[in-house]
Design an enzyme around this catalytic site. Structure first.
Site, mmCIF file in Angstrom:
data_model
loop_
_atom_site.group_PDB
_atom_site.id
_atom_site.type_symbol
_atom_site.label_atom_id
_atom_site.label_comp_id
_atom_site.label_asym_id
_atom_site.label_seq_id
_atom_site.Cartn_x
_atom_site.Cartn_y
_atom_site.Cartn_z
ATOM 1 C CG HIS A 167 23.332 -92.734 51.703
ATOM 2 N ND1 HIS A 167 24.044 -91.678 51.186
ATOM 3 C CD2 HIS A 167 23.022 -93.537 50.649
ATOM 4 C CE1 HIS A 167 24.176 -91.852 49.878
ATOM 5 N NE2 HIS A 167 23.564 -92.972 49.526
ATOM 6 C CG PHE B 100 35.739 -84.229 54.359
ATOM 7 C CD1 PHE B 100 34.790 -85.149 53.960
ATOM 8 C CD2 PHE B 100 36.140 -83.249 53.455
ATOM 9 C CE1 PHE B 100 34.247 -85.110 52.683
ATOM 10 C CE2 PHE B 100 35.605 -83.199 52.176
ATOM 11 C CZ PHE B 100 34.653 -84.131 51.793
ATOM 12 C CG ASN C 67 38.953 -82.812 66.594
ATOM 13 O OD1 ASN C 67 39.216 -82.360 65.484
ATOM 14 N ND2 ASN C 67 39.506 -82.362 67.703
ATOM 15 N NE ARG D 76 19.287 -85.868 48.216
ATOM 16 C CZ ARG D 76 20.347 -86.242 48.933
ATOM 17 N NH1 ARG D 76 20.569 -87.520 49.182
ATOM 18 N NH2 ARG D 76 21.187 -85.339 49.399
ATOM 19 C CB THR E 263 23.969 -83.417 54.930
ATOM 20 O OG1 THR E 263 23.496 -83.856 53.654
ATOM 21 C CG2 THR E 263 25.167 -84.250 55.347
ATOM 22 C CE LYS F 150 24.790 -91.914 56.367
ATOM 23 N NZ LYS F 150 25.354 -90.544 56.395
ATOM 24 N NE ARG G 241 20.628 -87.313 56.854
ATOM 25 C CZ ARG G 241 21.026 -87.194 55.607
ATOM 26 N NH1 ARG G 241 20.788 -86.081 54.932
ATOM 27 N NH2 ARG G 241 21.674 -88.182 55.014
#
Length: 137
Positions: free
Chosen positions: A121, A58, A113, A86, A92, A9, A103
């Site tokens: 991903h 969202f 926010n 994964r 996530t 990403k 991650r």
């Protein structure tokens, strides 16, 4: 041989993590079948990719984040690659991702926010992998 689709990403590209992610893929013994750098991704493509999220409250920040900069997309193959990739990515939500996962090692938890910046991903099923590969390639 099973295949899956992945994205590094915008946060991963901007932070110089492309080499680290690709190294982990190769060290795991997976074959990189396709790899493409996209300097810009359209909102339309992101909407198609995240079709199940469009319309959710969202979702707009996700679209904004995913179109905010370059991405690297690819297809990798190997035994149980969907499940294993994964696991390698980690949860996530960065605060739930274990150390040693991509991650867990590199993602940034979202403040109020803010959008989660979780680096990568990966397709969540064989059906998703086929759809995402066809969409992006």
């Amino acid at each position: 041989m099973e295949q899956t689709f992945f994205i590094i990403k915008p946060d991963g590209v901007k932070r110089g993590l492309v080499g680290e992610v690709l190294k982990r893929i190769e060290q795991r013994g997976f074959t990189i079948e396709k790899l493409e750098f996209r300097s810009q991704v359209s909102e339309e493509l992101i909407d198609q990719h995240y079709q199940d999220l469009v319309g959710q409250s969202f979702y707009p920040p996700i679209r904004e984040f995913m179109t905010s900069g370059p991405v690297l997309v690819g297809v990798i193959s190997g035994p149980k690659v969907i499940e294993t990739w994964r696991t390698m990515m980690g949860a996530t939500r960065p605060e739930e991702a274990l150390p040693g996962t991509i991650r867990g090692d590199f993602a940034k938890a979202a403040g109020e926010n803010e959008i989660i910046q979780n680096v990568v991903h990966g397709s969540d099923s064989e059906e998703s992998a086929k759809r995402e590969i066809a969409l992006w390639f």
